[in-house]
Write a protein that holds these residues in place. Structure first.
Motif, PDB file in Angstrom:
ATOM      1  N   GLY A 146       0.828  -1.196   0.000  1.00  0.00           N
ATOM      2  CA  GLY A 146       0.000   0.000   0.000  1.00  0.00           C
ATOM      3  C   GLY A 146       0.863   1.246   0.000  1.00  0.00           C
ATOM      4  N   ASN A 147       1.955   1.195   0.751  1.00  0.00           N
ATOM      5  CA  ASN A 147       2.882   2.321   0.823  1.00  0.00           C
ATOM      6  C   ASN A 147       3.600   2.546  -0.503  1.00  0.00           C
ATOM      7  OD1 ASN A 147       3.856   4.425   2.348  1.00  0.00           O
ATOM      8  ND2 ASN A 147       5.465   3.241   3.337  1.00  0.00           N
ATOM      9  N   GLN A 148       3.886   1.458  -1.223  1.00  0.00           N
ATOM     10  CA  GLN A 148       4.483   1.598  -2.546  1.00  0.00           C
ATOM     11  C   GLN A 148       3.569   2.424  -3.452  1.00  0.00           C
ATOM     12  OE1 GLN A 148       5.124  -2.434  -3.819  1.00  0.00           O
ATOM     13  NE2 GLN A 148       6.936  -2.716  -2.525  1.00  0.00           N
ATOM     14  N   SER A 149       2.289   2.090  -3.430  1.00  0.00           N
ATOM     15  CA  SER A 149       1.346   2.796  -4.290  1.00  0.00           C
ATOM     16  C   SER A 149       1.102   4.224  -3.832  1.00  0.00           C
ATOM     17  CB  SER A 149       0.023   2.025  -4.348  1.00  0.00           C
ATOM     18  OG  SER A 149       0.129   0.927  -5.238  1.00  0.00           O
ATOM     19  N   ARG A 156      -4.324  13.918  -6.144  1.00  0.00           N
ATOM     20  CA  ARG A 156      -3.962  14.611  -4.903  1.00  0.00           C
ATOM     21  C   ARG A 156      -4.797  14.108  -3.726  1.00  0.00           C
ATOM     22  NH1 ARG A 156      -2.236  20.696  -4.077  1.00  0.00           N
ATOM     23  NH2 ARG A 156      -2.419  20.884  -1.809  1.00  0.00           N
ATOM     24  N   ALA A 157      -6.095  13.954  -3.943  1.00  0.00           N
ATOM     25  CA  ALA A 157      -6.977  13.496  -2.864  1.00  0.00           C
ATOM     26  C   ALA A 157      -6.627  12.078  -2.432  1.00  0.00           C
ATOM     27  CB  ALA A 157      -8.435  13.574  -3.306  1.00  0.00           C
ATOM     28  N   TYR A 158      -6.291  11.230  -3.397  1.00  0.00           N
ATOM     29  CA  TYR A 158      -5.924   9.863  -3.044  1.00  0.00           C
ATOM     30  C   TYR A 158      -4.556   9.811  -2.365  1.00  0.00           C
ATOM     31  CZ  TYR A 158      -9.918   7.726  -5.405  1.00  0.00           C
ATOM     32  OH  TYR A 158     -11.185   7.319  -5.755  1.00  0.00           O
ATOM     33  N   ALA A 159      -3.630  10.686  -2.754  1.00  0.00           N
ATOM     34  CA  ALA A 159      -2.320  10.707  -2.100  1.00  0.00           C
ATOM     35  C   ALA A 159      -2.442  11.218  -0.666  1.00  0.00           C
ATOM     36  CB  ALA A 159      -1.348  11.588  -2.887  1.00  0.00           C
ATOM     37  N   GLU A 160      -3.113  12.343  -0.469  1.00  0.00           N
ATOM     38  CA  GLU A 160      -3.182  12.939   0.865  1.00  0.00           C
ATOM     39  C   GLU A 160      -4.092  12.142   1.794  1.00  0.00           C
ATOM     40  OE1 GLU A 160      -4.074  17.106   0.449  1.00  0.00           O
ATOM     41  OE2 GLU A 160      -2.290  17.476  -0.780  1.00  0.00           O
ATOM     42  N   GLY A 161      -5.171  11.581   1.269  1.00  0.00           N
ATOM     43  CA  GLY A 161      -6.018  10.714   2.084  1.00  0.00           C
ATOM     44  C   GLY A 161      -5.294   9.442   2.474  1.00  0.00           C
ATOM     45  N   ALA A 164      -5.441  -3.019  -0.718  1.00  0.00           N
ATOM     46  CA  ALA A 164      -6.255  -3.032  -1.925  1.00  0.00           C
ATOM     47  C   ALA A 164      -6.737  -1.644  -2.341  1.00  0.00           C
ATOM     48  CB  ALA A 164      -7.462  -3.958  -1.729  1.00  0.00           C
ATOM     49  N   PHE A 165      -7.254  -0.865  -1.405  1.00  0.00           N
ATOM     50  CA  PHE A 165      -7.843   0.426  -1.764  1.00  0.00           C
ATOM     51  C   PHE A 165      -6.765   1.404  -2.237  1.00  0.00           C
ATOM     52  CE2 PHE A 165     -10.012   4.516  -0.601  1.00  0.00           C
ATOM     53  CZ  PHE A 165     -11.094   4.380  -1.463  1.00  0.00           C
ATOM     54  N   ILE A 166      -5.644   1.470  -1.526  1.00  0.00           N
ATOM     55  CA  ILE A 166      -4.601   2.412  -1.922  1.00  0.00           C
ATOM     56  C   ILE A 166      -3.959   1.991  -3.244  1.00  0.00           C
ATOM     57  CG2 ILE A 166      -2.364   3.382  -1.278  1.00  0.00           C
ATOM     58  CD1 ILE A 166      -3.283   3.505   1.584  1.00  0.00           C
ATOM     59  N   THR A 167      -3.808   0.687  -3.484  1.00  0.00           N
ATOM     60  CA  THR A 167      -3.212   0.258  -4.755  1.00  0.00           C
ATOM     61  C   THR A 167      -4.181   0.446  -5.915  1.00  0.00           C
ATOM     62  OG1 THR A 167      -3.819  -2.077  -4.399  1.00  0.00           O
ATOM     63  CG2 THR A 167      -1.651  -1.374  -3.634  1.00  0.00           C
ATOM     64  N   ASP A 168      -5.467   0.195  -5.694  1.00  0.00           N
ATOM     65  CA  ASP A 168      -6.459   0.506  -6.732  1.00  0.00           C
ATOM     66  C   ASP A 168      -6.431   1.996  -7.064  1.00  0.00           C
ATOM     67  OD1 ASP A 168      -7.366  -2.071  -7.059  1.00  0.00           O
ATOM     68  OD2 ASP A 168      -9.187  -1.817  -5.878  1.00  0.00           O
ATOM     69  N   ALA A 204       2.892   0.637 -10.875  1.00  0.00           N
ATOM     70  CA  ALA A 204       1.713   0.595 -10.003  1.00  0.00           C
ATOM     71  C   ALA A 204       0.884  -0.665 -10.222  1.00  0.00           C
ATOM     72  CB  ALA A 204       0.843   1.832 -10.231  1.00  0.00           C
ATOM     73  N   ARG A 205       0.947  -1.231 -11.424  1.00  0.00           N
ATOM     74  CA  ARG A 205       0.026  -2.333 -11.738  1.00  0.00           C
ATOM     75  C   ARG A 205       0.300  -3.589 -10.928  1.00  0.00           C
ATOM     76  NH1 ARG A 205      -3.424  -4.936 -11.626  1.00  0.00           N
ATOM     77  NH2 ARG A 205      -5.039  -5.513 -13.134  1.00  0.00           N
ATOM     78  N   ILE A 206       1.573  -3.866 -10.624  1.00  0.00           N
ATOM     79  CA  ILE A 206       1.874  -5.085  -9.873  1.00  0.00           C
ATOM     80  C   ILE A 206       1.348  -5.002  -8.449  1.00  0.00           C
ATOM     81  CG2 ILE A 206       4.155  -4.254  -9.179  1.00  0.00           C
ATOM     82  CD1 ILE A 206       3.003  -7.902  -9.811  1.00  0.00           C
TER      83      ILE A 206
END
Length: 596
Positions: free
Chosen positions: A302-305, A356-361, A401-405, A436-438
């Protein structure tokens, strides 16, 4: 052409203004002396390492990839990777949050979380080498024998040796109950391990002098299925009694996978031909021991994504502020130029704000979860340790799952901002999409994470863990219920919480009739749950930004604007997800297999 600036201001906002981590850490005896200045100083230096050492070798590492010498079975990492790792070790970064008993610095995991986000932004493929080592450290720290700990933990802590996890085999991926690798007991108490493993990230390389493989295998009398799996420590080089390196163990890389992304990391095919190993934990209880590393890896993925989302966003913004194309529909915004900057076009802004919203959230979510792990490990209060452990268990599949999606969505959007240039390698954007896909696949596919969340973590304990998180949400909603300025955030947060509760009850009833109903709804369910978590943290961030919006700092203005975008444009996705989750199993199973 790509650039990266560590998001220190936003990290400090989450750490010190939203979560007040130093107040939380003061209640943990091990971390009571950690103050804001220490945290900020460590992260500032960590940001320099990520941006000045790792980032410059990211694109070149992707281009060059890893090289296997099939004669010696040795792997050479891309140019600059070994030198960067030496700097990493010299700086003491591997030891950041490790146990002082084994040479660690003993700093909170919440600091390590921020450090790894920046390293992943700088170079995900490189960061996987020390990332997997940290997971091996955690597994041995929890389940290793005193002798294993004394021999291997100091070397993993210092970074002198690295680690891997060897699970997957050619015929079995997630279904580890089917694995065939064998472990034969020896008279001296060791075991000879024989078998084949594939997809082993960082499985062979020239960064460190030894590699510590944690290998799943079966004892001769092992029960069938997952209840018959044991865990073994198998070093690349055997270790002598005095700690020096001995003979080469017959655990060899026989091939490297040709992959879509993360080319700079060696994804190895590993052959064990009577390799000497020692048992970690109890016989036939290997999965329990390995789950320590697997869960650490899921949080790490999750941190990778998260790191990829941030760096892709930064580059897309810079491009959008420079690239000119067409005029804004409402009239010229840059009349001095032959066309307007594309950042004035609404859909470009939508793509940028989504990232931005997905990164900061995701950052707020990941940092808060790391803080819960610190509490789980070091609180003096047994109830608090249990509550934090339950919350981490519940949220781990959502982080993975959510952060990688979200990163797949965000990096694709950011590439789109570049237009045709985004599809060209030298801008760096297409690499972020490929890398990101992996993350949606390995360490348990996102479907597996969804089944884990709904089937095991929620329905498996009748919603106890979910209710614990729901209590946090409800308390916040009640506390801010009379704050008029917060209603635009509180009302949708409360609404999605109520709807998730109803959906959970409904799916639980369906599952009593047919367990496959869980599989039909799980992916949609996890995404709704992910949005509930993000909405909670975005509401908390908005509260702080509202209180400080008149301070003259544009940071808070931007934070509020991003929060409003999230609630207006991203959270409403939950309505469609809830509807599709409720359609159930029938539309998926109606067609006969022969008709596919």
């Amino acid at each position: 052409m790509a650039t990266y600036t560590p998001p220190l201001r936003d990290m400090q906002f989450v750490l010190h203004e939203v979560l007040n981590v130093t107040d939380e850490l003061k209640l943990l005896p091990r971390h009571a002396d950690v103050d804001a200045d220490t945290i900020n100083a460590v992260l500032e230096e960590g940001g320099k390492f990520a941006s000045q050492v790792l980032f410059p070798i990211n694109i070149s590492g992707d281009t060059e990839g890893c090289t296997l010498d099939k004669t010696t079975h040795e792997v050479k990492a891309p140019t600059g990777f070994k030198e960067a790792y030496a700097q990493y070790v010299e700086g003491g970064w591997p030891a950041l949050s490790c146990d002082p008993e084994y040479g660690g610095q003993g700093l909170p995991l919440v600091i390590n979380q921020c450090m790894y986000e920046m390293m992943n932004s700088g170079n995900q493929a490189w960061t996987m080498y020390p990332g997997l080592s940290h997971g091996a450290y955690e597994a041995l720290h929890a389940h290793g024998t005193p002798e294993q700990k004394a021999t291997f933990l100091p070397k993993l802590t210092s970074g002198q040796w690295t680690g891997t996890m060897c699970l997957t085999e050619p015929h079995c991926g997630t279904d580890l109950g089917m694995l065939r690798s064998k472990a034969e007991p020896q008279a001296d108490g060791s075991y000879k391990i024989t078998g084949q493993k594939i997809f082993i990230s960082a499985g062979e390389h020239d960064l460190a002098e030894n590699i510590v493989h944690l290998v799943l295998a079966r004892l001769p009398d092992a029960p069938v299925g997952s209840k018959g799996i044991s865990l073994f420590l198998v070093p690349k080089f055997l270790v002598n009694a005095d700690g020096s390196l001995g003979a080469r163990n017959p655990v060899f890389c026989t091939g490297l996978e040709h992959k879509m992304g993360i080319h700079g990391n060696a994804t190895a095919q590993i052959n064990l031909d009577g390799a000497i190993g020692t048992l970690v934990g109890q016989p036939n209880k290997g999965l329990a021991a390995m789950f320590v590393m697997m869960n650490a890896a899921r949080l790490g993925v999750g941190n990778q994504s998260l790191g990829l989302t941030e760096v892709a966003y930064q580059n897309a913004v810079a491009y959008a502020k420079d690239r000119i194309q067409m005029r804004a529909l409402s009239g010229p915004k840059n009349p001095e130029l032959p066309a307007d900057k594309i950042i004035h076009h609404p859909d470009v802004r939508k793509m940028l704000l989504t990232a931005r919203a997905y990164a900061e959230g995701g950052r707020a979510f990941a940092i808060w979860t790391a803080l819960q792990i610190d509490k789980e490990l070091h609180s003096d209060d047994e109830d608090e340790r249990k509550e934090s452990a339950d919350l981490v268990a519940l949220l781990t599949p959502i982080i993975k799952a959510f952060i990688t999606d979200n990163a797949w969505i965000a990096t694709s959007h950011c590439m789109q901002v570049f237009g045709g240039h985004g599809y060209v390698k030298e801008w760096g954007m297409e690499q972020y999409v490929r890398d990101a896909r992996i993350n949606m696949i390995y360490e348990g596919t996102n479907t597996i994470q969804s089944l884990d969340l709904l089937g095991r973590k929620v329905l498996g304990d009748n919603g106890k863990k979910l209710k614990a998180f729901g209590k946090l949400v409800q308390t916040f909603v009640e506390d801010e219920g009379t704050n008029e300025a917060m209603q635009e955030f509180i009302n949708p947060l409360a609404d999605v919480g109520d709807k998730l509760t109803k959906l959970t009850t409904e799916l639980g009833m369906k599952a009593f009739g047919n367990a496959d109903e869980v599989g039909a709804a799980a992916v949609d369910y996890l995404r709704v749950a992910g949005h509930l978590v993000f909405a909670y943290f975005w509401a908390r961030m908005a509260k702080v930004a509202l209180e400080k919006q008149n301070a003259g700092d544009p940071f808070y203005t931007a934070k509020l604007a991003t929060a409003r975008f999230y609630f207006a444009k991203l959270l409403p996705e939950t309505a469609g997800l809830i509807r599709t989750a409720r359609t159930g199993l029938a539309p998926l199973m109606e067609m006969d297999e022969a008709l596919f």
